[in-house]
Design a protein around this motif. Structure first.
Motif, PDB file in Angstrom:
ATOM      1  N   TYR A  40       0.858  -1.166   0.054  1.00 40.87           N
ATOM      2  CA  TYR A  40      -0.061  -0.077   0.052  1.00 40.87           C
ATOM      3  C   TYR A  40       0.997   1.123   0.017  1.00 40.87           C
ATOM      4  O   TYR A  40       1.956   1.387   0.683  1.00 40.87           O
ATOM      5  CB  TYR A  40      -0.830   0.114   1.180  1.00 40.87           C
ATOM      6  N   LEU A  41       0.491   2.276  -0.814  1.00 39.26           N
ATOM      7  CA  LEU A  41       1.416   3.364  -1.170  1.00 39.26           C
ATOM      8  C   LEU A  41       0.335   4.682  -1.022  1.00 39.26           C
ATOM      9  O   LEU A  41      -0.727   4.630  -1.140  1.00 39.26           O
ATOM     10  CB  LEU A  41       1.903   3.413  -2.395  1.00 39.26           C
ATOM     11  N   GLU A  42       0.905   5.520  -0.422  1.00 40.31           N
ATOM     12  CA  GLU A  42       0.179   6.839  -0.293  1.00 40.31           C
ATOM     13  C   GLU A  42       0.764   8.077  -1.013  1.00 40.31           C
ATOM     14  O   GLU A  42       1.944   8.090  -0.915  1.00 40.31           O
ATOM     15  CB  GLU A  42      -0.234   7.148   1.149  1.00 40.31           C
ATOM     16  N   THR A  43      -0.075   9.011  -1.430  1.00 40.40           N
ATOM     17  CA  THR A  43       0.397  10.252  -2.080  1.00 40.40           C
ATOM     18  C   THR A  43       1.110  11.033  -0.691  1.00 40.40           C
ATOM     19  O   THR A  43       2.182  11.779  -1.134  1.00 40.40           O
ATOM     20  CB  THR A  43      -0.534  11.252  -2.614  1.00 40.40           C
ATOM     21  N   ARG A  44       0.557  11.156   0.259  1.00 36.55           N
ATOM     22  CA  ARG A  44       1.437  11.356   1.528  1.00 36.55           C
ATOM     23  C   ARG A  44       0.446  10.884   2.730  1.00 36.55           C
ATOM     24  O   ARG A  44      -0.615  10.586   2.538  1.00 36.55           O
ATOM     25  CB  ARG A  44       1.035  13.095   1.487  1.00 36.55           C
ATOM     26  N   PRO A  45       1.066  11.007   3.862  1.00 42.27           N
ATOM     27  CA  PRO A  45       0.571  10.301   4.822  1.00 42.27           C
ATOM     28  C   PRO A  45      -1.088  10.580   5.341  1.00 42.27           C
ATOM     29  O   PRO A  45      -1.239  11.639   5.389  1.00 42.27           O
ATOM     30  CB  PRO A  45       1.449  10.564   6.187  1.00 42.27           C
ATOM     31  N   GLY A  46      -1.659   9.605   5.307  1.00 37.53           N
ATOM     32  CA  GLY A  46      -3.107   9.472   5.625  1.00 37.53           C
ATOM     33  C   GLY A  46      -4.071  10.195   4.432  1.00 37.53           C
ATOM     34  O   GLY A  46      -5.166  10.140   4.649  1.00 37.53           O
ATOM     35  N   ARG A  47      -3.510  10.172   3.335  1.00 36.88           N
ATOM     36  CA  ARG A  47      -4.289  10.792   2.221  1.00 36.88           C
ATOM     37  C   ARG A  47      -4.672   9.522   1.066  1.00 36.88           C
ATOM     38  O   ARG A  47      -4.513   8.236   1.349  1.00 36.88           O
ATOM     39  CB  ARG A  47      -3.603  11.889   1.427  1.00 36.88           C
ATOM     40  N   GLU A  48      -4.602   9.975  -0.116  1.00 39.57           N
ATOM     41  CA  GLU A  48      -4.828   9.106  -1.115  1.00 39.57           C
ATOM     42  C   GLU A  48      -3.912   7.824  -1.302  1.00 39.57           C
ATOM     43  O   GLU A  48      -2.763   8.069  -1.277  1.00 39.57           O
ATOM     44  CB  GLU A  48      -4.719   9.894  -2.670  1.00 39.57           C
ATOM     45  N   GLY A  49      -4.454   6.715  -1.421  1.00 38.09           N
ATOM     46  CA  GLY A  49      -3.743   5.489  -1.602  1.00 38.09           C
ATOM     47  C   GLY A  49      -3.721   4.780  -2.814  1.00 38.09           C
ATOM     48  O   GLY A  49      -4.912   4.783  -3.481  1.00 38.09           O
ATOM     49  N   TYR A 115     -14.369   2.632   6.417  1.00 39.29           N
ATOM     50  CA  TYR A 115     -14.597   3.713   7.479  1.00 39.29           C
ATOM     51  C   TYR A 115     -13.028   3.764   8.108  1.00 39.29           C
ATOM     52  O   TYR A 115     -12.389   2.708   8.188  1.00 39.29           O
ATOM     53  CB  TYR A 115     -15.330   3.178   8.986  1.00 39.29           C
ATOM     54  N   GLU A 116     -12.266   4.792   8.016  1.00 33.83           N
ATOM     55  CA  GLU A 116     -11.104   4.991   8.639  1.00 33.83           C
ATOM     56  C   GLU A 116     -11.341   5.636   9.937  1.00 33.83           C
ATOM     57  O   GLU A 116     -11.614   6.930   9.832  1.00 33.83           O
ATOM     58  CB  GLU A 116     -10.164   5.394   7.554  1.00 33.83           C
ATOM     59  N   PRO A 117     -10.541   5.413  11.194  1.00 41.63           N
ATOM     60  CA  PRO A 117     -10.627   6.352  12.416  1.00 41.63           C
ATOM     61  C   PRO A 117      -9.985   7.544  12.134  1.00 41.63           C
ATOM     62  O   PRO A 117      -9.064   7.581  11.135  1.00 41.63           O
ATOM     63  CB  PRO A 117     -10.068   5.488  13.041  1.00 41.63           C
TER      64      PRO A 117
END
Length: 135
Positions: A40-49, A115-117
């Motif tokens: 799993y990769l993200e564009t920036r922490p906690g954002r689009e993946g 759902y993501e906390p």
């Protein structure tokens, strides 16, 4: 209908995990979870993946996911879709604190309602793909 917060991630099949990881990291994505058969990769922490699903990965198939910040919204949209006659999988609570269900859209594409906390998923907890996931 409960409103989605954002388009959170897309999951795609890849034939060569190492080559795909190098490519997406070269675009500036950050590798946040790395397993033998998926990452799993993200564009920036906690954002689009972006989830890369290797050839032997069977717990999920290609899909896109709408993310919600409120657990009740996932239950609401699940109930509303079910009442409207849409075939939906069961809501599954994952060990990382997320909860989700899968369905097909009107064109047959798989999607996930997740759902993501608040604050995202803890880095020290392995994601749990759960049951009733598209292959």
């Amino acid at each position: 209908m409960a409103a989605v917060e954002r388009l959170g991630h897309v999951a795609i099949r890849v034939q060569d995990m190492e080559r795909a990881k190098r490519f997406y990291c070269s675009l500036g994505m950050e590798l946040v979870w790395d397993a033998k058969d998926w990452c799993y990769l993200e564009t920036r922490p906690g954002r689009e993946g972006l989830a890369l699903l290797g050839p032997d990965y069977r717990a999920a198939g290609p899909h896109f996911a709408f993310h919600f910040r409120d657990r009740a919204a996932v239950n609401t949209v699940h109930a509303q879709l079910k009442a409207a006659g849409v075939a939906v999988g069961a809501v599954h609570d994952h060990r990382d604190g997320t909860a989700s269900f899968y369905l097909r859209d009107s064109e047959g594409n798989w999607l996930e309602m997740l759902y993501e906390p608040q604050g995202g998923v803890p880095a020290n907890v392995a994601p749990d793909v759960g049951a009733a996931v598209p292959v």
